[in-house]
Scaffold this active site. Structure first.
Site, mmCIF file in Angstrom:
data_model
loop_
_atom_site.group_PDB
_atom_site.id
_atom_site.type_symbol
_atom_site.label_atom_id
_atom_site.label_comp_id
_atom_site.label_asym_id
_atom_site.label_seq_id
_atom_site.Cartn_x
_atom_site.Cartn_y
_atom_site.Cartn_z
ATOM 1 N N GLU A 136 71.988 45.413 10.823
ATOM 2 C CA GLU A 136 72.810 44.905 11.917
ATOM 3 C C GLU A 136 72.216 43.542 12.716
ATOM 4 O O GLU A 136 70.957 43.409 12.601
ATOM 5 C CB GLU A 136 72.996 46.145 13.178
ATOM 6 C CG GLU A 136 73.944 47.175 12.234
ATOM 7 C CD GLU A 136 74.075 48.087 13.234
ATOM 8 O OE1 GLU A 136 73.852 48.113 14.482
ATOM 9 O OE2 GLU A 136 74.929 49.092 12.815
ATOM 10 N N HIS A 248 80.595 43.482 23.340
ATOM 11 C CA HIS A 248 80.701 43.594 21.812
ATOM 12 C C HIS A 248 81.524 42.331 21.079
ATOM 13 O O HIS A 248 82.655 42.178 21.646
ATOM 14 C CB HIS A 248 81.186 44.717 21.110
ATOM 15 C CG HIS A 248 80.629 45.221 19.749
ATOM 16 N ND1 HIS A 248 81.186 44.593 18.723
ATOM 17 C CD2 HIS A 248 79.637 45.803 19.256
ATOM 18 C CE1 HIS A 248 80.596 44.780 17.413
ATOM 19 N NE2 HIS A 248 79.887 45.694 17.822
ATOM 20 N N ARG A 289 73.933 39.991 20.009
ATOM 21 C CA ARG A 289 75.109 40.257 20.364
ATOM 22 C C ARG A 289 75.615 39.474 21.306
ATOM 23 O O ARG A 289 77.018 38.762 21.632
ATOM 24 C CB ARG A 289 75.373 41.569 20.824
ATOM 25 C CG ARG A 289 75.649 42.832 19.707
ATOM 26 C CD ARG A 289 76.099 43.832 20.270
ATOM 27 N NE ARG A 289 76.142 44.809 19.047
ATOM 28 C CZ ARG A 289 76.187 46.019 18.847
ATOM 29 N NH1 ARG A 289 76.065 46.825 20.160
ATOM 30 N NH2 ARG A 289 76.236 46.798 17.950
ATOM 31 N N HIS A 346 81.169 46.984 26.338
ATOM 32 C CA HIS A 346 80.850 47.818 25.177
ATOM 33 C C HIS A 346 79.595 48.788 25.591
ATOM 34 O O HIS A 346 79.485 50.047 25.504
ATOM 35 C CB HIS A 346 80.229 47.035 24.028
ATOM 36 C CG HIS A 346 80.033 47.968 22.956
ATOM 37 N ND1 HIS A 346 80.621 48.903 22.186
ATOM 38 C CD2 HIS A 346 78.782 47.836 22.073
ATOM 39 C CE1 HIS A 346 80.150 49.462 21.259
ATOM 40 N NE2 HIS A 346 78.900 48.852 21.303
ATOM 41 N N ARG A 381 70.806 45.017 24.573
ATOM 42 C CA ARG A 381 70.373 45.987 23.717
ATOM 43 C C ARG A 381 70.442 45.640 22.272
ATOM 44 O O ARG A 381 71.371 44.835 21.909
ATOM 45 C CB ARG A 381 71.384 47.157 23.911
ATOM 46 C CG ARG A 381 71.294 48.436 22.955
ATOM 47 C CD ARG A 381 72.149 49.375 22.894
ATOM 48 N NE ARG A 381 73.502 48.846 22.563
ATOM 49 C CZ ARG A 381 74.347 49.328 21.838
ATOM 50 N NH1 ARG A 381 74.048 50.271 21.164
ATOM 51 N NH2 ARG A 381 75.475 48.857 21.439
HETATM 52 C C1 LIG Z 1 83.002 52.221 19.459
HETATM 53 C C2 LIG Z 1 81.514 52.448 19.902
HETATM 54 C C3 LIG Z 1 80.718 52.475 18.756
HETATM 55 C C4 LIG Z 1 79.161 52.450 18.813
HETATM 56 N N1 LIG Z 1 78.461 52.321 17.922
HETATM 57 C C5 LIG Z 1 76.885 52.744 17.889
HETATM 58 C C6 LIG Z 1 76.145 52.686 16.903
HETATM 59 O O1 LIG Z 1 76.362 52.680 15.804
HETATM 60 N N2 LIG Z 1 74.798 53.099 17.059
HETATM 61 C C7 LIG Z 1 74.289 53.122 18.596
HETATM 62 O O2 LIG Z 1 72.969 53.333 18.657
HETATM 63 N N3 LIG Z 1 75.115 52.954 19.366
HETATM 64 C C8 LIG Z 1 76.439 52.769 19.222
HETATM 65 N N4 LIG Z 1 77.299 52.961 20.337
HETATM 66 C C9 LIG Z 1 76.767 53.251 21.789
HETATM 67 C C10 LIG Z 1 76.491 54.961 21.729
HETATM 68 O O3 LIG Z 1 77.547 55.291 21.088
HETATM 69 C C11 LIG Z 1 76.338 55.164 23.334
HETATM 70 O O4 LIG Z 1 75.492 54.568 23.967
HETATM 71 C C12 LIG Z 1 75.798 56.722 23.007
HETATM 72 O O5 LIG Z 1 76.431 57.420 22.009
HETATM 73 C C13 LIG Z 1 75.752 57.274 24.562
HETATM 74 O O6 LIG Z 1 75.689 58.551 24.225
HETATM 75 P P1 LIG Z 1 75.554 59.638 25.572
HETATM 76 O O7 LIG Z 1 75.269 60.934 25.197
HETATM 77 O O8 LIG Z 1 74.597 58.885 26.509
HETATM 78 O O9 LIG Z 1 76.872 59.386 26.265
HETATM 79 P P2 LIG Z 1 78.296 59.841 25.616
HETATM 80 O O10 LIG Z 1 78.430 59.966 24.269
HETATM 81 O O11 LIG Z 1 79.548 58.759 26.180
HETATM 82 O O12 LIG Z 1 78.650 61.403 26.239
HETATM 83 C C14 LIG Z 1 78.969 61.303 27.548
HETATM 84 C C15 LIG Z 1 79.264 62.829 27.794
HETATM 85 O O13 LIG Z 1 79.280 62.925 29.119
HETATM 86 C C16 LIG Z 1 80.331 64.008 29.881
HETATM 87 N N5 LIG Z 1 80.662 63.716 31.066
HETATM 88 C C17 LIG Z 1 80.856 62.555 31.919
HETATM 89 N N6 LIG Z 1 81.057 62.684 33.121
HETATM 90 C C18 LIG Z 1 80.941 63.880 33.400
HETATM 91 C C19 LIG Z 1 80.782 64.786 34.465
HETATM 92 N N7 LIG Z 1 81.177 64.463 35.671
HETATM 93 N N8 LIG Z 1 80.984 66.312 34.388
HETATM 94 C C20 LIG Z 1 80.584 66.750 32.889
HETATM 95 N N9 LIG Z 1 80.472 65.944 31.892
HETATM 96 C C21 LIG Z 1 80.652 64.683 32.226
HETATM 97 C C22 LIG Z 1 81.530 63.326 28.798
HETATM 98 O O14 LIG Z 1 82.600 64.424 28.648
HETATM 99 C C23 LIG Z 1 80.744 63.431 27.368
HETATM 100 O O15 LIG Z 1 80.508 64.708 26.870
HETATM 101 C C24 LIG Z 1 78.696 52.877 20.385
HETATM 102 C C25 LIG Z 1 79.572 52.873 21.378
HETATM 103 C C26 LIG Z 1 80.864 52.723 21.072
HETATM 104 C C27 LIG Z 1 81.992 53.109 22.106
#
Ligand SMILES: Cc1cc2nc3c(=O)[nH]c(=O)nc-3n(C[C@H](O)[C@H](O)[C@H](O)COP(=O)(O)OP(=O)(O)OC[C@H]3O[C@@H](n4cnc5c(N)ncnc54)[C@H](O)[C@@H]3O)c2cc1C
Length: 504
Positions: A136, A248, A289, A346, A381
Site C-alpha cells: 500500500e 482518503h 495518502r 477517512h 497515518r
Molecule cells: C472503509 C474503511 C476501510 C478501512 N481500511 C483499513 C485497512 O485496510 N487497514 C487499516 O489498518 N485501517 C483501515 N481503516 C481504518 C480502521 O478500520 C479504523 O481505524 C479502525 O477499524 C478503528 O477501530 P476501532 O475499534 O478504534 O473503532 P470502530 O471499529 O469504529 O468501532 C467503534 C465502536 O465503538 C462503538 N461506540 C461508539 N460510541 C459508543 C458509545 N457512546 N457507547 C457504546 N459504544 C460506542 C461503536 O458502536 C463501535 O462498536 C479503514 C476504515 C474505513 C472506514
C-alpha cells in the site's frame, strides 16, 4: 456483573449473550466499543481471567473495523524489519510521529498477527501457509496482511465477536450507549450509560472509533462521530492533534447507493492507475495518502471535474472480490471501465491523549484504537497501521487496566442519567467539509469556531493553532512546513486554548 455462563441468555447478532438488566453492574474492566480495538482488548483481558463488560452502541456491521479492506501492517516479510516499518511510518507522519509509540507498534504488530491466527482468523496465504502480503501507499515493502482479499475487517471482526460471545467472563451489552465517564474523587471508576444504567470497573477503556463521519463526505460508518473523544474531554481528559484528519484519495462519487464507498489503496498496490479528465495519469499512485488526495483535489479544482478515474482493468478482480461485487451491484463494472473517485474524510489521527499503554490524562480512563492519539501516526497515518494499532494497543491497555487499583468500599452510582451527547447536524457536517477540508484558511476555521457542535469547535481551534501545512493539515495561508512545529503536538484541555507540546 461477572457472568458465569449459566444465567439467562438471549439471541443477538453475536450469537447469544447474557442478559444484564441491573442498574449498576460491576466487572474488572469496562470496554466501550466493539470494533477491532474493543473486541481485542476485551479478549485480552478475559484471557488473563478478568471479568469484562463490553458496551456496544451500534450493530457489528456499522463499525469502521468491519469495513476495513486493505489489512493489517506488520513487518513479516524476510526483507522487512522493525526499523524499515518504523522508517516508513515516520516518513508518512512528517516529523510528527512520536517515536516511542510507533516503535511499540512496529515491534508488537507481528506477534499480534500471529495471535489473531491462533484465535482462528484465517489470513490469505499461499499453499504452504506463507502469508500473502499486500503493498500500500507509503510502504517500501509488501507488509499488509489481509483476509478474503479486501474483506479483512469483516473476517477479523466476525471471528473476534464469535470468541467474545463464547467467553464466559465477557458480558456484552449490545445496543447500549455510554454517555459519560463515571468519576469519583478524580478517578474514572466506570461509565454511565444513556439508558440510566452504569458499569463500575477498575479501568474504563474507550474504544469508540474515530470522528471522520463528522465531515459530510466520508468513507466511515455514520457512528464515527468522535463520541469517545467528547466523553473523555467532558471527564477532563486532554485531546490532541484534532487538526489531522486524513482524506482518503479514492472514494466512489456520484453513484447512488455507493457514495463514499472506499476503493482500497491495495488495488493501486496491484497496479490500478489514476487518470484525469483528459485520460492522462497525474500523480504517483502509491505516494502517501495526503499527497495523492491533494493532487486529486487540485486537479478537480483546476478542471472543474467532479471525479478522476481509477482504472483497475489490469488488476486481477479475484484479488478484491468484495470491492468488485459492491461496484458491480451499483452498476459499475471495474473490469471494463474506470471508476469515478474523489477524496473523502477517512481517518482521525488526533484523539484522546494516550500513552504507550493507552492511559489518558484522567486516572482509570484509557483510550485505544482510532479514538486515541498516542502520536504514532503523526501528521499522516501510514496505510493499514490503524488496525495494527487496535490490536497492539488493545492488548496493552487491557493489561495495564487490570493493574489499576480495585477501589475500596462502595461508591454511589451516578445520580442522574447522563445527558445525551450532541449529534452533528447536516449543517455542521457540511461546515467541516468546507472549512476544515483538504485545504483550510484562517477565515474558514474562524467561522468553524462558532459552530454549535463542541467537537467541531475544538477541531477548528487546533487547526487554527497550527499555522503551517504538514501532512493531512494544509493551510492555504501557511503553505509550508514550519520546522518550529516539528514533533509539536496540539493539546487541548477542558476550557483551554490549544497549546503546542513536544512529546518524547
Ligand atoms: C472503509 C474503511 C476501510 C478501512 N481500511 C483499513 C485497512 O485496510 N487497514 C487499516 O489498518 N485501517 C483501515 N481503516 C481504518 C480502521 O478500520 C479504523 O481505524 C479502525 O477499524 C478503528 O477501530 P476501532 O475499534 O478504534 O473503532 P470502530 O471499529 O469504529 O468501532 C467503534 C465502536 O465503538 C462503538 N461506540 C461508539 N460510541 C459508543 C458509545 N457512546 N457507547 C457504546 N459504544 C460506542 C461503536 O458502536 C463501535 O462498536 C479503514 C476504515 C474505513 C472506514
Amino acid at each position: 456483573m461477572k457472568d458465569d455462563g449459566t444465567g439467562p441468555r438471549e439471541a443477538s447478532e453475536y450469537g447469544t449473550r447474557p442478559v444484564a438488566a441491573e442498574p449498576v453492574m460491576s466487572s474488572d474492566l469496562v470496554v466501550v466499543g466493539a470494533g477491532a480495538a474493543g473486541l481485542y482488548a476485551a479478549l485480552s483481558a478475559a484471557a488473563e481471567g478478568a471479568s469484562v463488560t463490553l458496551v456496544s452502541a451500534t450493530p457489528l456491521a456499522q463499525t469502521a473495523s468491519y469495513w476495513a479492506q486493505g489489512g493489517i501492517a506488520a513487518s513479516l516479510a524476510v526483507e522487512d524489519s522493525f526499523a524499515r516499518h518504523l522508517a516508513d511510518t515516520e516518513a508518512a507522519g512528517r516529523d510528527l510521529v512520536r517515536r516511542s509509540a510507533a516503535r511499540v507498534l512496529v515491534r508488537e504488530a507481528p506477534a499480534r498477527v500471529r495471535d489473531l491466527e491462533a484465535l482462528g482468523v484465517r489470513f490469505d496465504a499461499d499453499r504452504r501457509g506463507v502469508l500473502a502480503l499486500g503493498l500500500e501507499g507509503g510502504h517500501s515493502v509488501r507488509r499488509v496482511v489481509h483476509a478474503g482479499g479486501s474483506a479483512t475487517g469483516r473476517r477479523v471482526v466476525r471471528q473476534l465477536s464469535a470468541l467474545v460471545v463464547d467467553a464466559p467472563n465477557i458480558n456484552v451489552l449490545e445496543s447500549a450507549r455510554a454517555a459519560s465517564a463515571w468519576l469519583h474523587e478524580g478517578r474514572c471508576v466506570g461509565v454511565a450509560l444513556a439508558d440510566g444504567r452504569a458499569v463500575h470497573a477498575r479501568a474504563t477503556i474507550l474504544a469508540t472509533g474515530g470522528a471522520a463521519a463528522l465531515w459530510s463526505r466520508t468513507t466511515n460508518p455514520p457512528g464515527s462521530l468522535g463520541i469517545g473523544m467528547s466523553i473523555a474531554h467532558a471527564a477532563g481528559a486532554d485531546l490532541a492533534d484534532l487538526e489531522f484528519l486524513q482524506f482518503h484519495p479514492t472514494a466512489v462519487i456520484g453513484i447512488p447507493g455507493r457514495e463514499g464507498f472506499l476503493v482500497t489503496e491495495a488495488i493501486r498496490g496491484e497496479g490500478a492507475t489514476l487518470h484525469g479528465p483528459d485520460g492522462e495519469r497525474f500523480v504517483e499512485e502509491l505516494a502517501p495518502r495526503d499527497e495523492v488526495a491533494r493532487a486529486i483535489a487540485r486537479l478537480l479544482d483546476e478542471t472543474g471535474a467532479t471525479s478522476v478515474g481509477l482504472d483497475m482493468r489490469a488488476v486481477d478482480p479475484s484479488l478484491f472480490p468484495n470491492v468488485v461485487s459492491a461496484l458491480q451491484d451499483a452498476g459499475l463494472d471495474p473490469t471494463r471501465e474506470p471508476i469515478p473517485v474523489s477524496p473523502a474524510s477517512h481517518y482521525m489521527m488526533g484523539g484522546i491523549v494516550a500513552d504507550t499503554v493507552g492511559r489518558s490524562t484522567v486516572a482509570g480512563l484509557y483510550a485505544v484504537g482510532e479514538t486515541a492519539c498516542t502520536g504514532l501516526h503523526g501528521a499522516n497515518r501510514l496505510a493499514s497501521n490503524s488496525l495494527s494499532e487496535c490490536f497492539v494497543y488493545g492488548a496493552r491497555a487491557a493489561r495495564a487496566g487490570l493493574d489499576e487499583p480495585a477501589g475500596a468500599g462502595t461508591i454511589d452510582p451516578p445520580t442522574a442519567a447522563a445527558a445525551p451527547l450532541e449529534r452533528p447536524t447536516r449543517a455542521t457536517r457540511e461546515a467541516l467539509w468546507r472549512d476544515a477540508g483538504i485545504v483550510r484558511t484562517r477565515e474558514g476555521l474562524e467561522r468553524l469556531t462558532e459552530d454549535p457542535h463542541p467537537l467541531a469547535r475544538l477541531i477548528a481551534a487546533c487547526a487554527l493553532r497550527r499555522e503551517e501545512s504538514r501532512g493531512a493539515h494544509q493551510r492555504a495561508d501557511f503553505s509550508r512546513v514550519d520546522p518550529a512545529f516539528d514533533h509539536c503536538h496540539t493539546e487541548i484541555g477542558v476550557n483551554e486554548e490549544p497549546r503546542s507540546a513536544a512529546w518524547a
